[in-house]
Structure formats: C-alpha cells, structure tokens
Design a protein around this motif. Sequence first.
Motif, PDB file in Angstrom:
ATOM      1  N   ASN A  80       0.854  -1.194   0.000  1.00 44.36           N
ATOM      2  CA  ASN A  80       0.000   0.000   0.000  1.00 44.36           C
ATOM      3  C   ASN A  80       0.889   1.243   0.000  1.00 44.36           C
ATOM      4  O   ASN A  80       1.003   1.951   1.007  1.00 44.36           O
ATOM      5  CB  ASN A  80      -0.916  -0.001   1.222  1.00 44.36           C
ATOM      6  CG  ASN A  80      -1.887  -1.164   1.230  1.00 44.36           C
ATOM      7  OD1 ASN A  80      -2.960  -1.108   0.632  1.00 44.36           O
ATOM      8  ND2 ASN A  80      -1.499  -2.236   1.908  1.00 44.36           N
ATOM      9  N   PRO A  81       1.525   1.531  -1.132  1.00 47.18           N
ATOM     10  CA  PRO A  81       2.525   2.604  -1.200  1.00 47.18           C
ATOM     11  C   PRO A  81       1.971   4.011  -0.994  1.00 47.18           C
ATOM     12  O   PRO A  81       2.754   4.949  -0.804  1.00 47.18           O
ATOM     13  CB  PRO A  81       3.120   2.440  -2.603  1.00 47.18           C
ATOM     14  CG  PRO A  81       2.040   1.755  -3.390  1.00 47.18           C
ATOM     15  CD  PRO A  81       1.375   0.828  -2.429  1.00 47.18           C
ATOM     16  N   ASP A  82       0.655   4.183  -1.029  1.00 46.31           N
ATOM     17  CA  ASP A  82       0.080   5.510  -0.834  1.00 46.31           C
ATOM     18  C   ASP A  82      -0.096   5.865   0.640  1.00 46.31           C
ATOM     19  O   ASP A  82      -0.545   6.976   0.963  1.00 46.31           O
ATOM     20  CB  ASP A  82      -1.282   5.606  -1.538  1.00 46.31           C
ATOM     21  CG  ASP A  82      -1.153   5.533  -3.054  1.00 46.31           C
ATOM     22  OD1 ASP A  82      -0.073   5.908  -3.561  1.00 46.31           O
ATOM     23  OD2 ASP A  82      -2.105   5.097  -3.709  1.00 46.31           O
ATOM     24  N   THR A  83       0.215   4.951   1.536  1.00 43.94           N
ATOM     25  CA  THR A  83       0.048   5.203   2.965  1.00 43.94           C
ATOM     26  C   THR A  83       0.968   6.331   3.426  1.00 43.94           C
ATOM     27  O   THR A  83       2.166   6.310   3.156  1.00 43.94           O
ATOM     28  CB  THR A  83       0.356   3.934   3.778  1.00 43.94           C
ATOM     29  OG1 THR A  83      -0.478   2.868   3.337  1.00 43.94           O
ATOM     30  CG2 THR A  83       0.107   4.191   5.273  1.00 43.94           C
ATOM     31  N   ASP A  84       0.394   7.312   4.125  1.00 43.75           N
ATOM     32  CA  ASP A  84       1.168   8.462   4.601  1.00 43.75           C
ATOM     33  C   ASP A  84       1.716   8.271   6.015  1.00 43.75           C
ATOM     34  O   ASP A  84       2.812   8.745   6.332  1.00 43.75           O
ATOM     35  CB  ASP A  84       0.296   9.726   4.605  1.00 43.75           C
ATOM     36  CG  ASP A  84      -0.133  10.145   3.216  1.00 43.75           C
ATOM     37  OD1 ASP A  84       0.722  10.133   2.306  1.00 43.75           O
ATOM     38  OD2 ASP A  84      -1.315  10.490   3.036  1.00 43.75           O
ATOM     39  N   TYR A  85       0.962   7.595   6.883  1.00 40.95           N
ATOM     40  CA  TYR A  85       1.340   7.533   8.304  1.00 40.95           C
ATOM     41  C   TYR A  85       0.591   6.367   8.925  1.00 40.95           C
ATOM     42  O   TYR A  85      -0.507   6.015   8.492  1.00 40.95           O
ATOM     43  CB  TYR A  85       0.945   8.843   9.000  1.00 40.95           C
ATOM     44  CG  TYR A  85       1.653   9.120  10.305  1.00 40.95           C
ATOM     45  CD1 TYR A  85       2.917   9.698  10.336  1.00 40.95           C
ATOM     46  CD2 TYR A  85       1.041   8.843  11.528  1.00 40.95           C
ATOM     47  CE1 TYR A  85       3.564   9.985  11.540  1.00 40.95           C
ATOM     48  CE2 TYR A  85       1.680   9.119  12.736  1.00 40.95           C
ATOM     49  CZ  TYR A  85       2.937   9.692  12.738  1.00 40.95           C
ATOM     50  OH  TYR A  85       3.568   9.973  13.921  1.00 40.95           O
ATOM     51  N   PHE A  86       1.203   5.763   9.962  1.00 38.00           N
ATOM     52  CA  PHE A  86       0.526   4.644  10.618  1.00 38.00           C
ATOM     53  C   PHE A  86       0.365   4.898  12.105  1.00 38.00           C
ATOM     54  O   PHE A  86       1.096   5.680  12.726  1.00 38.00           O
ATOM     55  CB  PHE A  86       1.259   3.321  10.369  1.00 38.00           C
ATOM     56  CG  PHE A  86       2.633   3.227  10.964  1.00 38.00           C
ATOM     57  CD1 PHE A  86       2.822   2.907  12.302  1.00 38.00           C
ATOM     58  CD2 PHE A  86       3.767   3.443  10.173  1.00 38.00           C
ATOM     59  CE1 PHE A  86       4.091   2.805  12.843  1.00 38.00           C
ATOM     60  CE2 PHE A  86       5.043   3.351  10.709  1.00 38.00           C
ATOM     61  CZ  PHE A  86       5.206   3.030  12.051  1.00 38.00           C
ATOM     62  N   ILE A  87      -0.611   4.219  12.687  1.00 36.84           N
ATOM     63  CA  ILE A  87      -0.893   4.248  14.118  1.00 36.84           C
ATOM     64  C   ILE A  87      -0.928   2.808  14.594  1.00 36.84           C
ATOM     65  O   ILE A  87      -1.551   1.959  13.966  1.00 36.84           O
ATOM     66  CB  ILE A  87      -2.251   4.917  14.413  1.00 36.84           C
ATOM     67  CG1 ILE A  87      -2.242   6.385  13.978  1.00 36.84           C
ATOM     68  CG2 ILE A  87      -2.612   4.798  15.896  1.00 36.84           C
ATOM     69  CD1 ILE A  87      -3.620   7.026  14.010  1.00 36.84           C
ATOM     70  N   SER A  88      -0.259   2.528  15.707  1.00 37.05           N
ATOM     71  CA  SER A  88      -0.281   1.182  16.262  1.00 37.05           C
ATOM     72  C   SER A  88      -0.850   1.214  17.675  1.00 37.05           C
ATOM     73  O   SER A  88      -0.427   2.035  18.497  1.00 37.05           O
ATOM     74  CB  SER A  88       1.127   0.580  16.286  1.00 37.05           C
ATOM     75  OG  SER A  88       1.097  -0.710  16.876  1.00 37.05           O
ATOM     76  N   THR A  89      -1.794   0.329  17.953  1.00 32.81           N
ATOM     77  CA  THR A  89      -2.386   0.288  19.292  1.00 32.81           C
ATOM     78  C   THR A  89      -1.430  -0.292  20.321  1.00 32.81           C
ATOM     79  O   THR A  89      -1.681  -0.207  21.523  1.00 32.81           O
ATOM     80  CB  THR A  89      -3.676  -0.552  19.288  1.00 32.81           C
ATOM     81  OG1 THR A  89      -3.384  -1.891  18.887  1.00 32.81           O
ATOM     82  CG2 THR A  89      -4.712   0.049  18.342  1.00 32.81           C
TER      83      THR A  89
END
Length: 386
Positions: free
Chosen positions: A264-273
């Motif tokens: 998913n190369p369009d992902t800008d930022y991630f959040i992890s619980t």
Amino acid sequence: MSTHDRSSTSRSPRSALLSFTLLATTAVALAGCSSGGPSATTASGEQVADLAAATAYLQPYTEHPNDVLISEPLAALPPAGTSITVIDVGTPISEAFWAGLQEAGAVLDVEMTRVQAGQDAQSINTALNSVVEGDPSAVINIGLDPTLFQSQLDQLQGAGIPVINASIVDAEKFGIDTIVNGNDELEATGAALASAAVVRTNGEADSFVLYTVPELAFSGVILEGAQKQLESLCAECTVRVVQIPITALGSTAADAVVSDLQANPDTDYFISTLDEVQVGLHQKLQLSGLDVKGIGNSPIAANYQAIADGQQDAALGLDVNLFVWTLMDQAARELAGQPVEFPSGEIVAPVLQGLVTEDSPVSDPQLGYEAIPDYKEQFTKLWTGE
C-alpha cells in the motif's frame, strides 16, 4: 513489609498488556510539531485534516500535570497483617508494575505477594485458584480479562475482598464499579493517537493505516477511539485497519508492517495500538527503501531509545509508577471503606499518558516517562499525613 512471588508453571498471555503511555512536550513544542513534523506525501500537499482541532485535543498530552488524580486524604491506613496479591500477566512491563507496587506497599506497610498467571485457561485457572486460597486482604489485577477467571472473581467478591482492576474492557459486566484505564480512557488514548497522527503530518496526510492486535481486548477499544477521531478530523481520509497477530510481537511484527506498507505505497502515516510493533522497524524500513513514519501506544525501552535516536517518530507512553501507585491508593481506600471516584477518561488519560517525540525524549529509556516527579511524596502525604 514482606514480599512473596508465587509462580504458575507458565507465563501469562500478552493479552493483558496495558494501554497507557507517555508525555513530554510543551504547548510550544506541539505548535512546532504542526510546522516541523514529518511531511505527508499527499498529491496536493494541502491541508486535508482539521489540524487546529487535532492540536487542541492533543494539548493535554503535551503538558506535565502537577498533581496526582487523588486529593482526599486516606481515612485510615491498612491494619497490621494486611496482604495484597498482585496478578502478574507476564508481559515485559509487568516487572516494572511489580517493582512500583512493592515500593508503594512498603509505604503502606502491607505484605505484597505476586502470583503469575499462565498462557492457557488451565494455568490461569490454577493460578487464580491459588489467589483465592491465599485469602488476601485485596487483589490487584492489571490487564487479565475477567472472563478468564470469572469463577474466582465471584468468590473474591462474595468474600468481600476488593479486587482492583486496571486495563480491562467492559468492567461493568463483571460487577466492577471503579477501574483505572477502562473503556473511557482507552478510547481517549485512541483519539490522542489519531490527533497526534494528524499533527505530526501537518494535517496534510489523507491515507492512514491502523495496526491492531486482535487478541488484546483493549487494543480493539483503542482502535475504535482512533477510528472515530480520524473520521471527525478528516472525513475524506482513507483509513485502513490491519491486524498484527499477538504471536508476531517480538518476532515478525516489523516484517508484517513492512509487507503491508509495500503493498500500500500511498500510505502516509501509521498508528499502532501497541508500540512493540515498531521494535526493529526502522532498520527494516531502510532496507526496503520505505520512509513511512508512525506513532504507537505503550512504548517499551526499545521504542523510547528509537525515538531519542531519531529512528521512530513518536509514541504515547505511560507513567508506569504513577499508574501503579494510583492502583495501590485505590486498594487502600477500598480497604478503608473509602471508594475512589475518578473523573472522566478524557481527564484521567492525559495525567497518566503523554506524547514523546525526538524533540521531547525521555531522559532514561529504561525508566520511561515520568509525568509527576514528586508522585511518591504526594501519595505518602495523602496516606500518612507526612
């Protein structure tokens, strides 16, 4: 005071890991994040999220509180011979919990015992049976789902033994009236993570991914809070949810993140619980040629070190000692017939948690975040008047 450590034959699941966090920036630093955080790679480069609202929500998580959550003096110290049993769920942070609880127990002059739960239903049942048989004055449970020991919980409650619970979901189903880090706080944690993601990307990111650990009940509540907040802050943003199996923590979690981001190369930022997902991630991202940043909840020492080294963007961490001393205060008040009433989760969460970035790292990764340096003195005065 004396302490004992009784162990079952196996360690308990990570399914009880706590969801609390860290703090360490000022309002000025937060404003700096809005202009100086990692840039998102949206096509337009324009602001697509409500940066002002995100900044306002995150504000309490960037300011050190002055006072502990409790202000009323303890009515009476626990009587001589009081014993408190702590259920140890076997996660990495559990050792820090136990150390802090022993310190608090010494001030109250109570006997502390630790019972380690196991990984499966049988070992948990055996461990909790030993808790009941030990006939403690009170029990402290951090994170073990009450559905796994409903019978023993009923026995303890029936005997009038206070069971102090933290970081469990839907406490009211089990007849638990007061809880630290329950649903309200967990949802607030998710909202804070989402707000931080918007702030760290200057409101320009429009594609987020949320990494969650499905086996952990609290992870789902944090996830829900983050989803709601992202929808509120950026209705047009794309938000994916990806499950990271609990078995991947400490082994292949970082590989799973890299594989997802590659797909998913369009992902800008991630959040992890759960921030353990990011352990070792920086090096793997470099090898894969990816440069996607993110924020995680409940960092461990490796996460704090990565932030200080500029290898992780941010984390929302827990003041472990403040947390467990708050639990001990609750136990003492239950024993004194002086139940605790906490404010709303949105007030409690930023007292125990806060934002940590490279601009505001912790001084000691092993110690972690410290919200209120004089917490021991404050609690001691509440308990003993001295």
